[in-house]
Design a protein around this motif. Structure first.
Motif, PDB file in Angstrom:
ATOM      1  N   THR A 173       0.799  -1.273   0.050  1.00  0.00           N
ATOM      2  CA  THR A 173      -0.069   0.132   0.036  1.00  0.00           C
ATOM      3  C   THR A 173       0.872   1.215   0.047  1.00  0.00           C
ATOM      4  OG1 THR A 173      -0.045   0.371   2.421  1.00  0.00           O
ATOM      5  CG2 THR A 173      -1.841  -1.277   1.400  1.00  0.00           C
ATOM      6  N   PRO A 174       0.275   2.445  -0.408  1.00  0.00           N
ATOM      7  CA  PRO A 174       0.940   3.831  -0.455  1.00  0.00           C
ATOM      8  C   PRO A 174       1.819   4.058   1.104  1.00  0.00           C
ATOM      9  CG  PRO A 174      -1.075   3.858  -1.549  1.00  0.00           C
ATOM     10  CD  PRO A 174      -1.063   2.549  -0.786  1.00  0.00           C
ATOM     11  N   ASP A 175       1.069   3.656   2.080  1.00  0.00           N
ATOM     12  CA  ASP A 175       1.804   3.705   3.462  1.00  0.00           C
ATOM     13  C   ASP A 175       2.523   2.621   3.967  1.00  0.00           C
ATOM     14  OD1 ASP A 175      -0.515   2.277   3.640  1.00  0.00           O
ATOM     15  OD2 ASP A 175      -1.422   3.518   5.576  1.00  0.00           O
ATOM     16  N   GLY A 176       2.876   1.458   3.086  1.00  0.00           N
ATOM     17  CA  GLY A 176       4.097   0.698   3.422  1.00  0.00           C
ATOM     18  C   GLY A 176       3.323  -0.611   4.310  1.00  0.00           C
ATOM     19  N   VAL A 177       2.120  -0.889   3.800  1.00  0.00           N
ATOM     20  CA  VAL A 177       1.602  -1.929   4.638  1.00  0.00           C
ATOM     21  C   VAL A 177       1.818  -3.199   3.344  1.00  0.00           C
ATOM     22  CG1 VAL A 177      -0.614  -3.235   5.358  1.00  0.00           C
ATOM     23  CG2 VAL A 177      -0.213  -0.868   6.042  1.00  0.00           C
ATOM     24  N   LEU A 178       2.140  -4.318   3.585  1.00  0.00           N
ATOM     25  CA  LEU A 178       2.602  -5.463   2.832  1.00  0.00           C
ATOM     26  C   LEU A 178       1.242  -6.253   2.881  1.00  0.00           C
ATOM     27  CD1 LEU A 178       4.293  -7.092   0.988  1.00  0.00           C
ATOM     28  CD2 LEU A 178       5.085  -8.167   2.988  1.00  0.00           C
ATOM     29  N   LYS A 179       0.622  -6.307   1.543  1.00  0.00           N
ATOM     30  CA  LYS A 179      -0.559  -7.163   1.330  1.00  0.00           C
ATOM     31  C   LYS A 179      -0.466  -8.417   0.938  1.00  0.00           C
ATOM     32  CE  LYS A 179      -3.993  -5.219   1.962  1.00  0.00           C
ATOM     33  NZ  LYS A 179      -5.048  -5.194   3.225  1.00  0.00           N
ATOM     34  N   ALA A 180       0.457  -8.533   0.103  1.00  0.00           N
ATOM     35  CA  ALA A 180       0.737  -9.960  -0.354  1.00  0.00           C
ATOM     36  C   ALA A 180       2.266 -10.084  -0.620  1.00  0.00           C
ATOM     37  CB  ALA A 180      -0.061 -10.446  -1.537  1.00  0.00           C
ATOM     38  N   ASN A 181       2.959 -11.246  -0.402  1.00  0.00           N
ATOM     39  CA  ASN A 181       4.298 -11.489  -1.098  1.00  0.00           C
ATOM     40  C   ASN A 181       4.399 -12.927  -1.321  1.00  0.00           C
ATOM     41  OD1 ASN A 181       7.156 -10.755  -1.221  1.00  0.00           O
ATOM     42  ND2 ASN A 181       7.573 -11.486   0.708  1.00  0.00           N
ATOM     43  N   ILE A 182       4.618 -13.237  -2.470  1.00  0.00           N
ATOM     44  CA  ILE A 182       4.854 -14.351  -3.082  1.00  0.00           C
ATOM     45  C   ILE A 182       6.420 -14.723  -3.792  1.00  0.00           C
ATOM     46  CG2 ILE A 182       4.039 -16.071  -4.621  1.00  0.00           C
ATOM     47  CD1 ILE A 182       2.066 -15.592  -2.382  1.00  0.00           C
ATOM     48  N   VAL A 183       6.826 -15.731  -3.334  1.00  0.00           N
ATOM     49  CA  VAL A 183       8.525 -16.097  -3.815  1.00  0.00           C
ATOM     50  C   VAL A 183       8.111 -17.409  -4.210  1.00  0.00           C
ATOM     51  CG1 VAL A 183      10.714 -15.973  -3.401  1.00  0.00           C
ATOM     52  CG2 VAL A 183       9.466 -14.271  -2.223  1.00  0.00           C
ATOM     53  N   ALA A 184       8.643 -17.624  -5.548  1.00  0.00           N
ATOM     54  CA  ALA A 184       8.814 -18.996  -5.832  1.00  0.00           C
ATOM     55  C   ALA A 184      10.380 -18.927  -6.090  1.00  0.00           C
ATOM     56  CB  ALA A 184       8.199 -19.043  -7.721  1.00  0.00           C
ATOM     57  N   SER A 185      10.986 -19.923  -5.505  1.00  0.00           N
ATOM     58  CA  SER A 185      12.257 -20.029  -5.240  1.00  0.00           C
ATOM     59  C   SER A 185      12.796 -21.008  -6.347  1.00  0.00           C
ATOM     60  CB  SER A 185      13.033 -20.313  -3.907  1.00  0.00           C
ATOM     61  OG  SER A 185      14.160 -20.819  -3.868  1.00  0.00           O
ATOM     62  N   GLN A 186      14.117 -20.832  -6.993  1.00  0.00           N
ATOM     63  CA  GLN A 186      14.487 -22.056  -7.912  1.00  0.00           C
ATOM     64  C   GLN A 186      15.837 -22.852  -7.298  1.00  0.00           C
ATOM     65  OE1 GLN A 186      15.854 -20.483 -11.792  1.00  0.00           O
ATOM     66  NE2 GLN A 186      13.854 -18.998 -11.781  1.00  0.00           N
ATOM     67  N   ALA A 187      15.692 -22.435  -5.777  1.00  0.00           N
ATOM     68  CA  ALA A 187      17.026 -23.142  -5.170  1.00  0.00           C
ATOM     69  C   ALA A 187      17.296 -24.672  -5.519  1.00  0.00           C
ATOM     70  CB  ALA A 187      16.972 -22.903  -3.719  1.00  0.00           C
TER      71      ALA A 187
END
Length: 324
Positions: free
Chosen positions: A22-36
């Motif tokens: 959001t504009p005030d820095g709230v994280l709404k979603a964070n998806i990471v697909a790792s290739q490790a």
């Protein structure tokens, strides 16, 4: 549903990531697909394989991010994307996807320096660290000491940098010498918990100013392993890992304290997830563990403080492998 969201995209190496902030820095979603797991058999990232995997994953990761944030593209106000530094082929996948989304939706595009993103991971709630502070940015590709006077990137000043291997690279190379898996930093951190950090006196380079050097340390481990031989190395592997990690952590923690003086300290980047480094710098503000390794939340966060490019100006934007 929240309007005015920034959709961040990150594909600089071997993580395909998207996030909504959001504009005030709230994280709404964070998806990471790792290739490790994909690169583990090679002992490191293979650029061509990484690029092809990003092509397969970027659209599904964006869709999953929107679903996780309870949003649609109608709620997105801007697209932030890593433009560099990183692997060129990998970067171009994310940049092309961002351009396509921005063009089709009539949205501004925000190119973000990957290193700015790591610092900006500290600006998300609830951390929301206020500058000024001295920041240690330590990852697989970079080791920098930064003076951070504001939340932009243009005024950040480099106080020191590595003259050879980055700290994360030193961890990975040390792990290979010890026959450990990939990623090496996490493997050494895990094994070091069972070893004696004082068992081997590995060197810590002392350079003028606030620069770092880890090539001598890596060579010292190589010679120690050769002198011990296979059987003794296997028997003392935990002590070797603990002592090697201790030398890296000493170099990082002593330098950042010298640079900061009495001022506040922050640590970011993949190496900031190291348990020994966090223990050695208990006074430091550390990026949340989930935001230490490459992710798009930090890119979206940096996008809040970066210039927006409108169409068609952003169509000429290119990726860069080195820091600008």
């Amino acid at each position: 549903m929240v309007s005015g969201l920034i959709l961040g995209l990150e594909t600089s190496c071997d993580e395909t990531a998207a996030a909504l902030v959001t504009p005030d820095g709230v994280l709404k979603a964070n998806i990471v697909a790792s290739q490790a797991d994909l690169h583990a058999r090679y002992g490191g990232v293979v650029p061509e394989i990484a690029s092809r995997r990003h092509l397969e994953l970027v659209s599904p990761v964006i869709e999953e991010t929107l679903a996780a944030g309870g949003a649609t593209l109608d709620d997105v106000d801007a697209i932030a994307v890593t433009a560099g530094p990183g692997l060129i082929g990998a970067l171009l996948v994310g940049l092309s996807a961002a351009k396509a989304l921005a063009w089709s939706r009539g949205l501004p595009l925000i190119p973000v320096e990957h290193l700015h993103g790591h610092v900006a991971s500290l600006y998300l709630q609830p951390t929301d660290l206020q500058p000024p502070f001295t920041c240690l940015l330590a990852s697989g590709g970079h080791t920098l000491l930064l003076d951070v006077p504001d939340r932009g990137w243009e005024h950040v000043r480099i106080l020191g940098r590595t003259l050879d291997d980055a700290a994360g690279e030193a961890f990975d190379k040390g792990a290979r010498l010890l026959g450990l898996g990939y990623p090496g930093g996490a493997e050494i951190d895990r094994l070091a918990k069972h070893g004696d950090p004082e068992a081997f006196a590995f060197p810590v380079a002392r350079l003028a100013g606030f620069d770092f050097s880890f090539s001598g340390l890596k060579t010292a481990l190589l010679y120690t392993v050769r002198d011990l031989g296979p059987d003794a190395t296997e028997e003392r592997k935990a002590d070797l890992a603990a002592s090697y990690q201790h030398a890296i952590v000493r170099a990082l923690s002593e330098r950042v304290r010298e640079a900061a003086g009495d001022g506040p300290i922050a640590i970011v980047g993949g190496v900031a997830a190291n348990s020994a480094l966090r223990a050695a710098l208990p006074e430091a503000v550390a990026a949340p563990l989930a935001l230490c390794t490459d992710n798009a939340a930090m890119i979206a966060s940096a996008g809040r403080y970066s210039p927006r490019l409108s169409s068609p100006a952003f169509l000429g934007l290119d990726a860069h492998s080195q820091s600008l």
